[in-house]
Design an enzyme around this catalytic site. Structure first.
Site, mmCIF file in Angstrom:
data_model
loop_
_atom_site.group_PDB
_atom_site.id
_atom_site.type_symbol
_atom_site.label_atom_id
_atom_site.label_comp_id
_atom_site.label_asym_id
_atom_site.label_seq_id
_atom_site.Cartn_x
_atom_site.Cartn_y
_atom_site.Cartn_z
ATOM 1 N N ARG A 64 91.114 23.047 17.130
ATOM 2 C CA ARG A 64 90.963 23.279 15.220
ATOM 3 C C ARG A 64 89.774 23.687 15.178
ATOM 4 O O ARG A 64 89.646 24.544 14.127
ATOM 5 C CB ARG A 64 90.708 21.946 15.264
ATOM 6 C CG ARG A 64 90.583 21.402 14.233
ATOM 7 C CD ARG A 64 90.508 19.408 13.964
ATOM 8 N NE ARG A 64 90.155 19.735 12.170
ATOM 9 C CZ ARG A 64 89.272 18.854 11.689
ATOM 10 N NH1 ARG A 64 88.108 18.565 12.652
ATOM 11 N NH2 ARG A 64 89.165 18.319 10.714
ATOM 12 N N HIS A 68 88.573 26.588 12.275
ATOM 13 C CA HIS A 68 87.610 25.810 11.114
ATOM 14 C C HIS A 68 86.415 27.276 10.953
ATOM 15 O O HIS A 68 85.874 27.257 10.366
ATOM 16 C CB HIS A 68 86.860 24.332 11.493
ATOM 17 C CG HIS A 68 87.911 23.571 11.155
ATOM 18 N ND1 HIS A 68 87.394 22.765 9.343
ATOM 19 C CD2 HIS A 68 89.499 23.762 10.914
ATOM 20 C CE1 HIS A 68 88.561 21.908 9.767
ATOM 21 N NE2 HIS A 68 89.869 22.042 9.792
ATOM 22 N N ASP A 69 86.776 28.138 12.673
ATOM 23 C CA ASP A 69 85.826 29.304 11.991
ATOM 24 C C ASP A 69 85.907 29.974 11.436
ATOM 25 O O ASP A 69 85.813 30.800 10.520
ATOM 26 C CB ASP A 69 85.230 29.461 13.743
ATOM 27 C CG ASP A 69 84.752 30.340 14.075
ATOM 28 O OD1 ASP A 69 83.070 30.336 13.042
ATOM 29 O OD2 ASP A 69 84.879 31.777 15.326
ATOM 30 N N VAL A 72 86.482 30.572 7.326
ATOM 31 C CA VAL A 72 85.587 30.145 6.722
ATOM 32 C C VAL A 72 84.902 31.844 7.282
ATOM 33 O O VAL A 72 83.713 32.167 8.282
ATOM 34 C CB VAL A 72 84.306 29.141 7.706
ATOM 35 C CG1 VAL A 72 83.573 29.207 6.430
ATOM 36 C CG2 VAL A 72 85.471 27.794 6.995
ATOM 37 N N GLY A 74 85.147 35.069 7.927
ATOM 38 C CA GLY A 74 85.644 34.750 9.477
ATOM 39 C C GLY A 74 85.330 34.261 11.045
ATOM 40 O O GLY A 74 84.443 33.591 10.933
ATOM 41 N N ASP A 76 83.423 33.898 13.225
ATOM 42 C CA ASP A 76 82.492 34.645 13.878
ATOM 43 C C ASP A 76 80.740 34.270 14.024
ATOM 44 O O ASP A 76 80.046 33.705 14.248
ATOM 45 C CB ASP A 76 81.161 35.787 12.444
ATOM 46 C CG ASP A 76 81.075 33.775 11.718
ATOM 47 O OD1 ASP A 76 81.789 33.374 11.314
ATOM 48 O OD2 ASP A 76 81.021 34.544 10.375
ATOM 49 N N PRO A 167 92.161 24.270 3.931
ATOM 50 C CA PRO A 167 92.691 23.371 3.540
ATOM 51 C C PRO A 167 92.742 21.909 3.758
ATOM 52 O O PRO A 167 92.746 21.620 4.988
ATOM 53 C CB PRO A 167 94.274 23.940 4.056
ATOM 54 C CG PRO A 167 94.221 24.794 4.830
ATOM 55 C CD PRO A 167 92.418 25.365 5.062
ATOM 56 N N HIS A 197 99.032 21.423 14.960
ATOM 57 C CA HIS A 197 99.308 19.734 15.130
ATOM 58 C C HIS A 197 100.112 18.517 15.957
ATOM 59 O O HIS A 197 100.675 17.886 15.596
ATOM 60 C CB HIS A 197 99.428 19.799 13.017
ATOM 61 C CG HIS A 197 99.166 19.635 12.535
ATOM 62 N ND1 HIS A 197 98.329 19.391 10.834
ATOM 63 C CD2 HIS A 197 97.421 20.108 12.879
ATOM 64 C CE1 HIS A 197 97.289 19.718 10.558
ATOM 65 N NE2 HIS A 197 96.552 20.316 12.122
ATOM 66 N N ASP A 242 101.612 13.893 16.433
ATOM 67 C CA ASP A 242 102.422 13.783 16.545
ATOM 68 C C ASP A 242 102.811 12.386 17.889
ATOM 69 O O ASP A 242 102.680 12.941 18.566
ATOM 70 C CB ASP A 242 103.213 15.203 17.798
ATOM 71 C CG ASP A 242 104.737 15.247 17.838
ATOM 72 O OD1 ASP A 242 105.284 14.180 17.657
ATOM 73 O OD2 ASP A 242 104.878 16.452 18.924
#
Length: 322
Positions: A64, A68-69, A72, A74, A76, A167, A197, A242
């Site tokens: 995750r 999330h990196d 946003v 790219g 980095d 998202p 997920h 799951d």
């Protein structure tokens, strides 16, 4: 006069040949650290394996983390920066990240081990996250892929993009497709990446509305989930996304969607009479096709706007600027 023009041409050509090949400088490569830190892959793998053996959930957390990196501004390592006003408004403070992103301590531990073996620092935090995400998937039974390296670390965070580009678990299919399309992903790649997920947990606050007000969730499963996620309170109660195999990366996630057991609204939207139903059905029946497409999509994600060459920096501490 001709001789002067010829001399100017020769000098211009010589100068051009001396310029760095910018296109090559911006290419990521699996051999990027072959001479400066050849042990980097092994060090990351060893630390990820130990961490996952201690706590299976950390594998999903690291996977995750790269999403999330990279989504946003790219790949980095901007998401790793701690708050340091007024210079850094941390991406960790964004709604999608606050109190939910994990794995920072593991990245710190890996960074220390890598820098001890290869002083400099030489290896960027962004590259460590990329390798660790791959190794986390492998340790939990998923596919492997080549991880090209050469990313550098951002000298700033981008909280505003973290608020707008990621998202949400409440998103409808149209919005999910749009979010991924904005990053260059096809609907099929979006579905493949959503298969992440198949591992991990979600907070009650992120699926409560889906449980109590949704119409596309299996009633028996909804009742079971409601017993642990009350209509009021319990925001931080955690549930396996799951249920069948929460610590095993695989295509059970897609099988659950077909049975209308998607925990998040955004999950079940992938199989709800929409344009990607057939893709979900295909992955539910063919785990190898899912693995192949997921691995390819992860390589593509790792190539989202990386800083290379002289851009950014290689941080000594992943949480703060040099």
């Amino acid at each position: 006069m001709v001789g002067v023009k010829y001399l100017v041409f020769v000098l211009a050509l010589a100068f051009t040949l001396l310029l760095p090949d910018i296109s090559q400088a911006q290419q990521l490569s699996t051999s990027f650290y072959s001479s400066t830190c050849p042990s980097v892959y092994d060090i990351v793998k060893s630390n990820v394996r130990s961490a996952v053996n201690r706590e299976k959930r950390i594998g999903a957390s690291i996977l995750r983390l790269i999403f999330h990196d990279c989504f946003v501004a790219g790949c980095d390592a901007g998401v790793l920066l701690d708050d340091n006003p007024p210079t850094i408004d941390s991406e960790k403070n964004a709604k999608a990240n606050v109190n939910s992103l994990r794995g920072f301590e593991l990245i710190d531990k890996i960074k220390d081990a890598v820098d001890k073996a290869c002083p400099g620092p030489v290896v960027s935090c962004a590259d460590i996250v990329a390798i660790a995400a791959r190794d986390s998937v492998v340790e939990l039974g998923g596919p492997t892929w080549q991880v090209p390296l050469g990313r550098r670390d951002a000298r700033s965070a981008n909280r505003s993009a973290a608020e707008s580009d990621l998202p949400a678990p409440f998103s409808d299919l149209k919005d999910i497709i749009s979010s991924f399309s904005a990053k260059g992903f096809t609907p099929k790649e979006m579905v493949a990446l959503s298969g992440s997920h198949s591992i991990g947990l979600a907070h009650c606050k992120n699926f409560r509305d889906h449980l109590y007000n949704g119409t596309n969730l299996d009633g028996l499963i909804a009742s079971e989930r409601k017993s642990r996620c009350p209509s009021n309170g319990g925001d931080d109660v955690l549930e396996s996304i799951d249920q069948q195999s929460p610590n095993r990366f695989g295509n059970n996630y897609f099988q659950a969607l077909i049975k209308r057991r998607g925990l998040l609204h955004s999950d079940q939207e992938l199989f709800n009479g929409g344009s990607v139903d057939d893709i979900v059905r295909s992955y539910s029946q063919d785990s190898q096709a899912f693995y192949t497409d997921f691995a390819n999509a992860m390589v593509k994600m790792g190539n989202l706007n990386p800083l290379t060459g002289s851009q950014g920096e290689v941080r000594k501490n992943c949480r703060r600027l040099n």
